[in-house]
Design a protein around this motif. Structure first.
Motif, mmCIF file in Angstrom:
data_model
loop_
_atom_site.group_PDB
_atom_site.id
_atom_site.type_symbol
_atom_site.label_atom_id
_atom_site.label_comp_id
_atom_site.label_asym_id
_atom_site.label_seq_id
_atom_site.Cartn_x
_atom_site.Cartn_y
_atom_site.Cartn_z
ATOM 1 N N GLU A 30 -5.538 4.634 -1.991
ATOM 2 C CA GLU A 30 -5.296 4.976 -3.392
ATOM 3 C C GLU A 30 -4.497 3.859 -4.064
ATOM 4 N N PHE A 31 -4.977 3.372 -5.187
ATOM 5 C CA PHE A 31 -4.219 2.370 -5.948
ATOM 6 C C PHE A 31 -4.787 2.278 -7.352
ATOM 7 N N ASP A 32 -4.038 1.635 -8.212
ATOM 8 C CA ASP A 32 -4.489 1.468 -9.587
ATOM 9 C C ASP A 32 -5.108 0.079 -9.722
ATOM 10 N N LEU A 62 -1.428 -4.180 -3.682
ATOM 11 C CA LEU A 62 -1.904 -2.951 -4.335
ATOM 12 C C LEU A 62 -0.864 -2.337 -5.283
ATOM 13 N N HIS A 63 0.398 -2.749 -5.162
ATOM 14 C CA HIS A 63 1.467 -2.181 -5.995
ATOM 15 C C HIS A 63 1.443 -0.656 -5.982
ATOM 16 N N ALA A 64 1.231 -0.091 -4.794
ATOM 17 C CA ALA A 64 1.159 1.375 -4.702
ATOM 18 C C ALA A 64 2.208 1.930 -3.756
ATOM 19 N N THR A 114 -3.587 -4.364 -9.653
ATOM 20 C CA THR A 114 -3.808 -5.097 -8.404
ATOM 21 C C THR A 114 -3.719 -6.614 -8.577
ATOM 22 N N CYS A 136 -7.585 -0.292 3.951
ATOM 23 C CA CYS A 136 -7.976 -1.269 2.944
ATOM 24 C C CYS A 136 -8.274 -2.624 3.582
ATOM 25 N N ALA A 171 0.858 -1.189 0.000
ATOM 26 C CA ALA A 171 0.000 0.000 0.000
ATOM 27 C C ALA A 171 0.894 1.238 0.000
ATOM 28 N N ALA A 172 0.292 2.379 -0.349
ATOM 29 C CA ALA A 172 1.057 3.625 -0.443
ATOM 30 C C ALA A 172 1.667 3.995 0.910
#
Lengths: 403, 403
Positions: free
Chosen positions: A331-333, A376-378, A337, A297, A288-289
């Motif tokens: 926030e994530f794209d 989340l790759h954020a 995901t 989340c 996560a960011a």
């Protein structure tokens, strides 16, 4: 660390005794024990975490006062069947009365007695029944009675939840034991109605409270059954020093590891025994960011009725996981995901990898415990929550609770 | 205002026609209509509110682009059975394809067609089936078909939800009509999966969007069924001007009152038809310290599983209301809190007035619709939420949703 003592609990550490008895607190002539007492042979330092609910039960307010006074304590009285919450000034006076009577019987000061209650809100506590039990409880205090105390605090719990651990440090050995009751109304923060932890380590109050706070944040505060928070949530941690092993900055991490072990076990037991629950699911959010968004989340997914009913039906409907993550505020794209069911990579770049994986996911969901990981790759923050499925039994238990 | 038109809907305002047909979107050979079309004889100004979920379905992303372009629209295609969400780039291309084909059939520009979808997430949209329906849908467009359109967008809804109102202003008459689908995954904000509102008022886009925003905030954003938020939530408001009655700052309040009437009715219908719900409850919070805390408190109570199961069991357990309010984050003094069931004063100063009132409270809870008021005595802000009870049927519907 020497590892878990198989059948341990609050009376496993040296110098702690416990007792239980039936006070018929609900007035329904049930035979099961609903009152319990823990007593230490030596006065204890103690630390505590209480509900953050604005509506605090009388015993919570009472214990907060005792904590503020800063003295040592020697005993804890607990009851199930009545929360002594929303009971006004009388509720508080009843706590004082119980403390006075039990302190008198134990020949200690009344400020040395803590009180904890769980059960129905808004009904006056039958304090006379509790006072009448004084001699029975005190006379039956024994150093192998931890399990009976643990049973006495159960409400809709279906399993007894207790454990203990012996910790080896350079300064010597000590033991930590604990029990908890969970079931409904369990949510961050705080994830237990009542939890009692004892240790024979010699540790000062400041370090004790620090360890409790640090462990609560990654254990009880990560359990959710139904997103609600009780008026009575209380964790009490008592240290009587009777092992003779001193805990200070040199072996604090060992102490914390032992406490974490106890609290993580108890927290998982709460999720596994959530009201009506048939299985426990660990929701892990990775990358996560930031930590706050990881928590948002994981918490949103762990609390979502749509996700929890999907767990009940063993339906590997990953779209609900995506929708719930998306609604969390993190926030994530979505198109980046990934979702894993245990080790199985199920969703990649926001889409199912192959529809043939649904059957494998279904099989994983049949297990009593499994983990769902959302990547989340954020960023690089991660956290996890423990939750359970939402079944028809939850509704049954809670629609009929008082009848 | 002339009041509600008994059987009105999206085709009640002048110049709007609608149609529905069965495209077998789910591929289960169900006979019910699952595709619908709304068409206006004149191009429309339009306003919209979309889900705030990070994971947005393809049709939401598509309509957002159309809205950004600023042109007028003439048609809306909608389907149930498939959300076209988590379907990647193909999902978006399918929206473009549908718009192109239907625009071609209607002899309008493809940017004049809006798309809305609801149903299962993560399954590719069977776009060929939708294209095949083009002639059937366009040929059956009729000005009394609003109800069939409303039926075609239903998923787990058990009732058709539509209404219309005729508004009289100094500048003349105009009509507003609308329909919605609700059921599960309904939470602030936004409280509907799909909602379509039409009007023959002559109004510019800025005023139209302002009215929609103001009305959404006190209607759809106050409905909660299960605290979840969909990837597809969409409210579209189309104005074709065909009544000839101009809405400007002089009669804006009349327009807003009419729109509010429509949206409040539709929002209540959603709560009343929540998945598995047997009754609708209005949670009113009064005298909060500020508006934000009033919202926090009402929302927490309206979303609490423990409160919602208590509604299902008709158990007047006011303690759960106190506990839930206390957990909401709103600041108040529990010892000053009052609770009312409809007009019956039930809890005073944080305590039940008399246990004999429980039976009266129980009787109120048998009703299909009732109001619970929490007076926090902490300030002067108030708000209300619409919620429903949480029943075993909710679990049944959602554990089995895809089977």
């Amino acid at each position: 660390m020497l590892g878990k003592v198989s059948y341990g609990g609050v009376t496993t550490p040296a110098g702690f005794r416990a007792a239980s008895a039936s006070g018929d607190i609900k007035g329904k002539k049930a035979e099961r024990d609903d009152c319990g007492l823990i007593c230490s042979d030596e006065p204890c330092e103690f630390a505590a975490v209480f509900t953050s609910n604005v509506v605090k039960a009388a015993p919570v307010l009472y214990d907060m006062e005792i904590l503020k006074k800063g003295g040592k304590v020697s005993a804890v009285f607990a009851n199930s069947g009545n929360a002594n919450a929303c009971t006004g000034a009388d509720g508080y006076k009843n706590c004082q009365k119980i403390a006075e009577v039990y302190a008198d019987g134990l020949e200690i000061k009344s400020e040395s007695v803590l009180i904890a209650s769980t059960g129905v809100i808004g009904v006056p506590l039958p304090v006379e029944k509790i006072i009448d039990l004084k001699d029975v409880l005190i006379d039956s205090l024994a150093d192998d009675n931890g399990i009976n105390f643990a049973k006495a605090i159960m409400t809709t719990d279906t399993t007894v939840k207790e454990t203990a651990v012996c910790v080896e440090t350079k300064a010597g050995l000590f033991t930590i034991g604990g029990c908890t009751k969970g079931a409904g109304m369990i949510a961050p923060s705080l994830a237990t109605m009542l939890s009692f932890i004892t240790t024979d380590a010699l540790i000062d109050r400041k370090l004790l409270q620090l360890a409790l706070n640090e462990c609560v944040d990654v254990t009880f505060n990560r359990v959710t059954v139904d997103g609600d928070m009780s008026t009575n949530d209380t964790i009490l941690l008592l240290a009587n020093g009777m092992s003779g092993t001193k805990v200070d900055e040199n072996n604090y991490e060992d102490f914390k590891a032992g406490l974490l072990d106890i609290m993580d076990y108890l927290a998982r037991q709460i999720a596994l025994d959530g009201e009506g629950a048939s299985r426990m699911i660990t929701i892990e959010v990775k990358n996560a960011a930031n930590f706050e968004e990881a928590k948002l989340c994981a918490s949103k997914i762990a609390n979502s009725p749509l996700v929890k009913t999907m767990f009940a039906g063993c339906d590997p409907n990953w779209g609900r996981l995506m929708a719930s993550a998306g609604a969390s505020g993190a926030e994530f794209d979505p198109d980046k995901t990934d979702i894993y069911f245990n080790d199985m990579h199920y969703v990649s770049g926001g889409k199912i990898i192959d529809y043939s994986l649904e059957e494998k996911a279904y099989n994983i969901m049949q297990e009593m415990q499994y983990t769902i990981t959302i990547d989340l790759h954020a960023g690089s923050s991660m956290t996890k929550f423990y939750t359970c499925d939402l079944t028809q039994d939850y509704i049954k238990i809670n629609a009929d609770y008082r009848s």
